[in-house]
Design a protein around this motif. Structure first.
Motif, PDB file in Angstrom:
ATOM      1  N   VAL A 171     -22.074 167.214  66.799  1.00 54.90           N
ATOM      2  CA  VAL A 171     -21.221 166.206  66.162  1.00 54.90           C
ATOM      3  C   VAL A 171     -22.017 164.909  66.004  1.00 54.90           C
ATOM      4  O   VAL A 171     -22.990 164.684  66.717  1.00 54.90           O
ATOM      5  N   ASP A 172     -21.586 164.072  65.060  1.00 60.29           N
ATOM      6  CA  ASP A 172     -22.152 162.730  64.911  1.00 60.29           C
ATOM      7  C   ASP A 172     -21.121 161.717  65.375  1.00 60.29           C
ATOM      8  O   ASP A 172     -19.924 161.911  65.145  1.00 60.29           O
ATOM      9  N   ALA A 173     -21.600 160.642  66.010  1.00 59.52           N
ATOM     10  CA  ALA A 173     -20.680 159.573  66.432  1.00 59.52           C
ATOM     11  C   ALA A 173     -20.618 158.538  65.320  1.00 59.52           C
ATOM     12  O   ALA A 173     -21.650 157.975  64.931  1.00 59.52           O
ATOM     13  N   ARG A 174     -19.423 158.267  64.795  1.00 62.21           N
ATOM     14  CA  ARG A 174     -19.277 157.268  63.730  1.00 62.21           C
ATOM     15  C   ARG A 174     -19.609 155.872  64.228  1.00 62.21           C
ATOM     16  O   ARG A 174     -20.112 155.048  63.504  1.00 62.21           O
ATOM     17  N   TRP A 175     -19.239 155.629  65.487  1.00 57.71           N
ATOM     18  CA  TRP A 175     -19.458 154.291  66.056  1.00 57.71           C
ATOM     19  C   TRP A 175     -20.075 154.479  67.440  1.00 57.71           C
ATOM     20  O   TRP A 175     -19.370 154.503  68.443  1.00 57.71           O
ATOM     21  N   PRO A 176     -21.431 154.602  67.496  1.00 61.50           N
ATOM     22  CA  PRO A 176     -22.092 154.917  68.769  1.00 61.50           C
ATOM     23  C   PRO A 176     -21.841 153.861  69.847  1.00 61.50           C
ATOM     24  O   PRO A 176     -21.908 154.167  71.035  1.00 61.50           O
ATOM     25  N   GLU A 177     -21.538 152.620  69.428  1.00 61.99           N
ATOM     26  CA  GLU A 177     -21.317 151.548  70.427  1.00 61.99           C
ATOM     27  C   GLU A 177     -19.871 151.471  70.894  1.00 61.99           C
ATOM     28  O   GLU A 177     -19.483 150.526  71.591  1.00 61.99           O
ATOM     29  N   ALA A 178     -19.048 152.429  70.522  1.00 66.33           N
ATOM     30  CA  ALA A 178     -17.621 152.359  70.885  1.00 66.33           C
ATOM     31  C   ALA A 178     -17.465 152.130  72.386  1.00 66.33           C
ATOM     32  O   ALA A 178     -18.097 152.825  73.198  1.00 66.33           O
ATOM     33  N   PRO A 179     -16.642 151.151  72.779  1.00 67.37           N
ATOM     34  CA  PRO A 179     -16.540 150.819  74.207  1.00 67.37           C
ATOM     35  C   PRO A 179     -16.011 151.966  75.069  1.00 67.37           C
ATOM     36  O   PRO A 179     -16.273 152.015  76.267  1.00 67.37           O
ATOM     37  N   GLY A 180     -15.315 152.904  74.465  1.00 68.94           N
ATOM     38  CA  GLY A 180     -14.766 154.023  75.246  1.00 68.94           C
ATOM     39  C   GLY A 180     -15.759 155.135  75.506  1.00 68.94           C
ATOM     40  O   GLY A 180     -15.410 156.143  76.131  1.00 68.94           O
ATOM     41  N   TRP A 181     -17.007 155.005  75.013  1.00 68.57           N
ATOM     42  CA  TRP A 181     -18.006 156.083  75.157  1.00 68.57           C
ATOM     43  C   TRP A 181     -19.149 155.598  76.046  1.00 68.57           C
ATOM     44  O   TRP A 181     -19.912 154.706  75.654  1.00 68.57           O
ATOM     45  N   THR A 182     -19.275 156.158  77.245  1.00 69.11           N
ATOM     46  CA  THR A 182     -20.244 155.638  78.218  1.00 69.11           C
ATOM     47  C   THR A 182     -21.519 156.496  78.259  1.00 69.11           C
ATOM     48  O   THR A 182     -21.553 157.611  77.729  1.00 69.11           O
ATOM     49  N   ALA A 183     -22.534 155.958  78.937  1.00 73.92           N
ATOM     50  CA  ALA A 183     -23.792 156.700  79.088  1.00 73.92           C
ATOM     51  C   ALA A 183     -23.538 157.997  79.851  1.00 73.92           C
ATOM     52  O   ALA A 183     -24.121 159.041  79.560  1.00 73.92           O
ATOM     53  N   LYS A 184     -22.660 157.926  80.836  1.00 72.31           N
ATOM     54  CA  LYS A 184     -22.333 159.113  81.630  1.00 72.31           C
ATOM     55  C   LYS A 184     -21.689 160.187  80.742  1.00 72.31           C
ATOM     56  O   LYS A 184     -21.972 161.372  80.869  1.00 72.31           O
ATOM     57  N   ASP A 185     -20.836 159.746  79.820  1.00 71.26           N
ATOM     58  CA  ASP A 185     -20.217 160.694  78.880  1.00 71.26           C
ATOM     59  C   ASP A 185     -21.298 161.436  78.098  1.00 71.26           C
ATOM     60  O   ASP A 185     -21.217 162.646  77.905  1.00 71.26           O
ATOM     61  N   ARG A 186     -22.294 160.690  77.601  1.00 67.68           N
ATOM     62  CA  ARG A 186     -23.360 161.306  76.803  1.00 67.68           C
ATOM     63  C   ARG A 186     -24.090 162.354  77.619  1.00 67.68           C
ATOM     64  O   ARG A 186     -24.348 163.454  77.139  1.00 67.68           O
ATOM     65  N   GLU A 187     -24.415 161.995  78.882  1.00 64.80           N
ATOM     66  CA  GLU A 187     -25.103 162.950  79.772  1.00 64.80           C
ATOM     67  C   GLU A 187     -24.303 164.233  79.919  1.00 64.80           C
ATOM     68  O   GLU A 187     -24.855 165.314  79.990  1.00 64.80           O
ATOM     69  N   ARG A 188     -22.995 164.078  80.006  1.00 62.90           N
ATOM     70  CA  ARG A 188     -22.127 165.247  80.254  1.00 62.90           C
ATOM     71  C   ARG A 188     -21.610 165.885  78.973  1.00 62.90           C
ATOM     72  O   ARG A 188     -20.646 166.633  79.022  1.00 62.90           O
ATOM     73  N   ARG A 189     -22.204 165.536  77.840  1.00 60.25           N
ATOM     74  CA  ARG A 189     -21.784 166.072  76.530  1.00 60.25           C
ATOM     75  C   ARG A 189     -20.299 165.825  76.259  1.00 60.25           C
ATOM     76  O   ARG A 189     -19.611 166.681  75.712  1.00 60.25           O
ATOM     77  N   ARG A 190     -19.834 164.672  76.724  1.00 68.33           N
ATOM     78  CA  ARG A 190     -18.450 164.303  76.406  1.00 68.33           C
ATOM     79  C   ARG A 190     -18.475 163.313  75.235  1.00 68.33           C
ATOM     80  O   ARG A 190     -19.322 162.417  75.201  1.00 68.33           O
ATOM     81  N   HIS A 191     -17.564 163.501  74.305  1.00 65.78           N
ATOM     82  CA  HIS A 191     -17.533 162.684  73.091  1.00 65.78           C
ATOM     83  C   HIS A 191     -16.121 162.184  72.843  1.00 65.78           C
ATOM     84  O   HIS A 191     -15.155 162.759  73.350  1.00 65.78           O
TER      85      HIS A 191
END
Ligand SMILES: Cc1cc2nc3c(=O)[nH]c(=O)nc-3n(C[C@H](O)[C@H](O)[C@H](O)COP(=O)(O)OP(=O)(O)OC[C@H]3O[C@@H](n4cnc5c(N)ncnc54)[C@H](O)[C@@H]3O)c2cc1C
Length: 340
Positions: A57-77
């Motif tokens: 998937v692509d993130a439309r807004w990579p800086e979205a405040p609800g998306w954390t570095a930990k989420d990225r590590e865990r493949r959470r979007h």
């Protein structure tokens, strides 16, 4: 971009849906009647997170405040920001609570009029090219000229009968806010915008007949007005008492009374009160303090017997929830979509 559909499969179930690459997973799921949990729809709350098991998937807004570095590590979007790049398998925790009453759709809206409500809140009316049915208290997403991403605004009107081609929004002008300033300054009557909706879980529960309390602060006016209008227009809700409390910073912020006065039963079953947190030097004959303090002083433990709706800035929402908790109010009878 060429429109292409991708198949999104829900891990551990036999459910799947098609998502176009100009749509996001959350909204496409809801359009397909899949009860995908969410709240704000604008990347802030994080309630629509899913785990990506397979695909891309692509993130439309990579800086979205609800998306954390930990989420990225865990493949959470974030479901509200993810467009599919391939067929995907995802894991969500579906909950029937989120099953849409009206499936959201994308329509074109033409700005037909605007009028001031206060010094910084205006009402904007859009006429739609296609019907959009919604429940009192719900919101829609507007794509505004020159603004990246979409903005959530709650409808203040209601759908009456078969007439579902008008949406009224009451928007507060946020200093330097891109979306609100586009509405106030860039958009002219006759201009078209993209509107996607309806969304939101803080809609009027018509099957519950107990007294209603609506608490609105600042920009939270619209959904509470819609709920009051929905109660007044529904013969099945005749006899339900509704108290509407508005909280503003200063007397010039107070609004909503005239809209309620126009409804049947105002002064009998329908009541309006307001509080301001800082009367300053201005003339003010009403309550001084916060809206949650006013609710507490007016109803105390009777809050436990009320159906409660609220809308407004996050700090107000937190104060209301804390106060309700202290009075033992069950959260099943409290409805809100946090504004961000
Ligand atoms: C459920 C809900 C209902 C709401 N209802 C109302 C209402 O009835 N009336 C009202 O006045 N306000 C309402 N709001 C607030 C409104 O959506 C805006 O946050 C507010 O108008 C400020 O937006 P702005 O663009 O002017 O400010 P900005 O500071 O420019 O933008 C802030 C908002 O835009 C989002 N955002 C910023 N950049 C992006 C991007 N690139 N992609 C996606 N999102 C982005 C942020 O998450 C934040 O929500 C509601 C919010 C929510 C969540």
């Amino acid at each position: 971009m060429n429109n292409q559909n991708h198949r999104i499969t829900l891990a551990g179930t036999d459910q799947f849906f098609e998502c176009a690459n100009d749509d996001v997973l959350l909204r496409s799921a809801l359009r397909n009647n899949i009860a995908f949990p969410y709240e704000c729809n604008v990347g802030a709350c994080g309630n629509c997170k899913f785990e990506l098991i397979e695909g891309a998937v692509d993130a439309r807004w990579p800086e979205a405040p609800g998306w954390t570095a930990k989420d990225r590590e865990r493949r959470r979007h974030l479901g509200c920001q993810s467009t599919p790049r391939a067929d995907c398998t995802i894991r969500i925790r579906p909950s029937q609570h989120y099953a849409p009453i009206h499936r959201p759709k994308r329509v074109t809206g033409t700005l037909t009029s605007r009028r001031p409500v206060t010094h910084d809140i205006w009402e904007f009316r859009f006429e739609l090219a296609d019907d959009m049915r919604f429940e009192p208290g719900q919101y829609a997403l507007l794509t505004l000229p020159g603004v990246s991403g979409q903005r959530a605004y709650s409808m203040s009107n209601i759908v009456q009968g078969s007439h579902a081609k008008v949406l009224d929004f009451q928007v507060r002008r946020v200093p330097n806010g891109r979306g609100s300033n586009a509405l106030f300054h860039t958009l002219a009557t006759g201009d078209e915008v993209g509107i996607d909706g309806p969304y939101g879980m803080a809609y009027l529960r018509r099957d519950v007949k107990r007294d209603i309390l609506c608490l609105a602060g600042g920009s939270g006016l619209a959904p509470m007005i819609s709920i009051a209008r929905g109660v007044a227009a529904d013969p099945e809700m005749r006899g339900v008492r509704l108290n509407f409390l508005y909280g503003g910073r200063s007397p010039r912020d107070v609004c909503g009374r005239d809209m309620l006065e126009a409804l049947e039963n105002f002064g009998e079953l329908l009541h309006f009160d307001a509080a301001v947190s800082d009367a300053g030097g201005e003339q003010w004959g009403g309550h001084t303090g916060f809206v949650h303090e006013l609710a507490e002083s007016m109803f105390g433990d009777r809050l436990r017997d009320m159906e409660i709706y609220f809308a407004g800035p996050p700090a107000m929402g937190q104060a209301i929830q804390k106060m309700l908790l202290a009075h033992g109010v069950s959260f099943g009878q409290v409805h809100f979509d946090q504004f961000y």
